[in-house]
Motif scaffolding. Structure first.
Motif, PDB file in Angstrom:
ATOM      1  N   ALA A 169       0.843  -1.198   0.000  1.00 35.65           N
ATOM      2  CA  ALA A 169       0.000   0.000   0.000  1.00 35.65           C
ATOM      3  C   ALA A 169       0.876   1.244   0.000  1.00 35.65           C
ATOM      4  O   ALA A 169       1.536   1.552   0.992  1.00 35.65           O
ATOM      5  CB  ALA A 169      -0.912  -0.005   1.220  1.00 35.65           C
ATOM      6  N   GLY A 170       0.896   1.931  -1.136  1.00 34.16           N
ATOM      7  CA  GLY A 170       1.796   3.058  -1.325  1.00 34.16           C
ATOM      8  C   GLY A 170       3.099   2.565  -1.913  1.00 34.16           C
ATOM      9  O   GLY A 170       4.183   2.753  -1.363  1.00 34.16           O
ATOM     10  N   CYS A 171       2.997   1.907  -3.072  1.00 35.64           N
ATOM     11  CA  CYS A 171       4.132   1.165  -3.645  1.00 35.64           C
ATOM     12  C   CYS A 171       5.195   2.055  -4.266  1.00 35.64           C
ATOM     13  O   CYS A 171       6.282   1.575  -4.589  1.00 35.64           O
ATOM     14  CB  CYS A 171       3.629   0.156  -4.678  1.00 35.64           C
ATOM     15  N   GLY A 172       4.895   3.345  -4.483  1.00 34.41           N
ATOM     16  CA  GLY A 172       5.874   4.203  -5.126  1.00 34.41           C
ATOM     17  C   GLY A 172       6.247   3.677  -6.502  1.00 34.41           C
ATOM     18  O   GLY A 172       5.383   3.251  -7.274  1.00 34.41           O
ATOM     19  N   ARG A 173       7.534   3.667  -6.790  1.00 35.69           N
ATOM     20  CA  ARG A 173       8.018   3.250  -8.106  1.00 35.69           C
ATOM     21  C   ARG A 173       8.150   1.733  -8.237  1.00 35.69           C
ATOM     22  O   ARG A 173       8.605   1.235  -9.255  1.00 35.69           O
ATOM     23  CB  ARG A 173       9.347   3.947  -8.425  1.00 35.69           C
ATOM     24  N   GLY A 174       7.780   1.009  -7.184  1.00 34.95           N
ATOM     25  CA  GLY A 174       7.651  -0.436  -7.304  1.00 34.95           C
ATOM     26  C   GLY A 174       8.846  -1.279  -6.921  1.00 34.95           C
ATOM     27  O   GLY A 174       8.806  -2.501  -7.089  1.00 34.95           O
TER      28      GLY A 174
ATOM     29  N   VAL B 222       1.607 -10.422  -5.150  1.00 31.18           N
ATOM     30  CA  VAL B 222       1.624  -9.031  -4.707  1.00 31.18           C
ATOM     31  C   VAL B 222       0.619  -8.185  -5.484  1.00 31.18           C
ATOM     32  O   VAL B 222       0.571  -8.214  -6.712  1.00 31.18           O
ATOM     33  CB  VAL B 222       3.031  -8.421  -4.871  1.00 31.18           C
ATOM     34  N   THR B 223      -0.182  -7.435  -4.737  1.00 31.86           N
ATOM     35  CA  THR B 223      -0.991  -6.354  -5.295  1.00 31.86           C
ATOM     36  C   THR B 223      -0.348  -5.059  -4.840  1.00 31.86           C
ATOM     37  O   THR B 223      -0.116  -4.865  -3.640  1.00 31.86           O
ATOM     38  CB  THR B 223      -2.442  -6.419  -4.796  1.00 31.86           C
ATOM     39  N   ALA B 224      -0.039  -4.183  -5.783  1.00 37.60           N
ATOM     40  CA  ALA B 224       0.632  -2.920  -5.465  1.00 37.60           C
ATOM     41  C   ALA B 224      -0.272  -1.756  -5.846  1.00 37.60           C
ATOM     42  O   ALA B 224      -0.802  -1.720  -6.962  1.00 37.60           O
ATOM     43  CB  ALA B 224       1.960  -2.824  -6.211  1.00 37.60           C
ATOM     44  N   ILE B 225      -0.439  -0.809  -4.925  1.00 40.53           N
ATOM     45  CA  ILE B 225      -1.270   0.364  -5.212  1.00 40.53           C
ATOM     46  C   ILE B 225      -0.541   1.628  -4.795  1.00 40.53           C
ATOM     47  O   ILE B 225       0.298   1.629  -3.890  1.00 40.53           O
ATOM     48  CB  ILE B 225      -2.640   0.292  -4.499  1.00 40.53           C
ATOM     49  N   ASP B 226      -0.881   2.714  -5.465  1.00 42.24           N
ATOM     50  CA  ASP B 226      -0.358   4.026  -5.102  1.00 42.24           C
ATOM     51  C   ASP B 226      -1.338   5.080  -5.611  1.00 42.24           C
ATOM     52  O   ASP B 226      -1.986   4.884  -6.650  1.00 42.24           O
ATOM     53  CB  ASP B 226       1.031   4.262  -5.700  1.00 42.24           C
TER      54      ASP B 226
ATOM     55  N   ALA C  62       3.769   7.420 -10.178  1.00 40.95           N
ATOM     56  CA  ALA C  62       4.401   6.290  -9.498  1.00 40.95           C
ATOM     57  C   ALA C  62       3.896   4.972 -10.059  1.00 40.95           C
ATOM     58  O   ALA C  62       4.674   4.028 -10.267  1.00 40.95           O
ATOM     59  CB  ALA C  62       4.135   6.370  -7.999  1.00 40.95           C
ATOM     60  N   VAL C  63       2.593   4.878 -10.297  1.00 40.93           N
ATOM     61  CA  VAL C  63       2.007   3.653 -10.843  1.00 40.93           C
ATOM     62  C   VAL C  63       2.619   3.334 -12.201  1.00 40.93           C
ATOM     63  O   VAL C  63       2.969   2.183 -12.498  1.00 40.93           O
ATOM     64  CB  VAL C  63       0.474   3.791 -10.935  1.00 40.93           C
ATOM     65  N   GLU C  64       2.762   4.338 -13.053  1.00 40.68           N
ATOM     66  CA  GLU C  64       3.346   4.114 -14.378  1.00 40.68           C
ATOM     67  C   GLU C  64       4.801   3.662 -14.265  1.00 40.68           C
ATOM     68  O   GLU C  64       5.250   2.781 -15.018  1.00 40.68           O
ATOM     69  CB  GLU C  64       3.227   5.387 -15.206  1.00 40.68           C
ATOM     70  N   ALA C  65       5.543   4.243 -13.323  1.00 45.91           N
ATOM     71  CA  ALA C  65       6.935   3.827 -13.123  1.00 45.91           C
ATOM     72  C   ALA C  65       7.004   2.389 -12.629  1.00 45.91           C
ATOM     73  O   ALA C  65       7.863   1.616 -13.057  1.00 45.91           O
ATOM     74  CB  ALA C  65       7.630   4.775 -12.139  1.00 45.91           C
TER      75      ALA C  65
END
Length: 237
Positions: free
Chosen positions: A26-31, A44-48, A53-56
């Motif tokens: 939760a709040g993955c930033g650049r991943g 893993v589910t990643a959100i931001d 940040a999501v695109e990165a």
């Protein structure tokens, strides 16, 4: 520097359960962290909240989603997570209580919450001076992109620090809100300024970051700098 923090990596190896787990970043930033968790075999589910940040993160191979943890729109498959990780995201989240209520709702019973955070309000004048002086030196050496020092009365390091972070949630507020909703199983104070400076390094090396970490840790040990980071593990009961 967009590299996985190896000190954080070591800590996660200590606290995360063995075997593949269903994890929410939760709040993955650049991943970077989500990518590492995926490499370890976790689902893993990643959100931001930031589209940039999501695109990165997606460009790095992480199938991230744009979503706000306080309401979590656009994703809800009816199942719960075994682990939720929040790395340097909680101090940005508003409202804090709604976000943690949502975290609790998404975490299964006895699930693990892992929080790695910035305690800006634990910094004193010595911490602010060390942070800005170190940043200025690295900028002058051409290895970091740091704002120039301010001149005049407004250049006081402690005032500059406070003005830069006053919109961030204080550490004690985060810890209290966590304790109201979860059983905190560990809480430890950590160096953080080296990570903050490392995020502004543009032409440095891992050796440089490790030296900053070592120096800050030594200054914390001898009492000349406070800890400005903390790490929490907690259970939903």
């Amino acid at each position: 520097m967009d590299t996985m923090d190896n000190h954080q990596d070591t800590w996660l190896s200590e606290v995360l359960p063995q075997g593949p787990r269903r994890v929410l970043d939760a709040g993955c930033g650049r991943g970077e962290l989500a990518a590492e968790l995926m490499r370890r075999g976790h689902d893993v589910t990643a959100i931001d909240i930031s589209q940039e940040a999501v695109e990165a993160a997606r460009a790095a191979g992480v199938p991230a989603l744009r979503a706000d943890i306080a309401c979590y729109p656009g994703y809800d498959d009816g199942s719960l997570f075994e682990v939720i990780v929040m790395s340097l995201s909680l101090h940005h989240v508003h409202p804090l209580e709604a976000a943690l209520d949502r975290v609790s709702a998404l975490l299964e019973k006895d699930g693990l919450l892992v929080v790695d955070e910035f305690a800006w309000d634990w910094a004193d004048r010595a911490a602010a001076v060390w942070f800005y002086d170190t940043g200025s030196l690295l900028s002058a050496a051409g290895v970091a992109d740091f704002p120039p020092a301010l001149e005049g009365p407004g250049g006081d390091p402690a005032e500059r620090w406070r003005a830069a972070h006053v919109d961030h949630t204080p550490a004690d507020g985060m810890i209290a809100a966590l304790a109201e909703r979860f059983e905190i199983t560990s809480l430890r104070r950590e160096p953080y300024l080296w990570r903050y400076i490392g995020g502004k390094v543009t032409n440095g090396s891992i050796a440089l970051l490790n030296d900053l970490y070592r120096i800050e840790r030594e200054r914390i040990s001898d009492g000349t700098l406070p800890s400005t980071g903390f790490r929490v593990t907690a259970r939903k009961v």
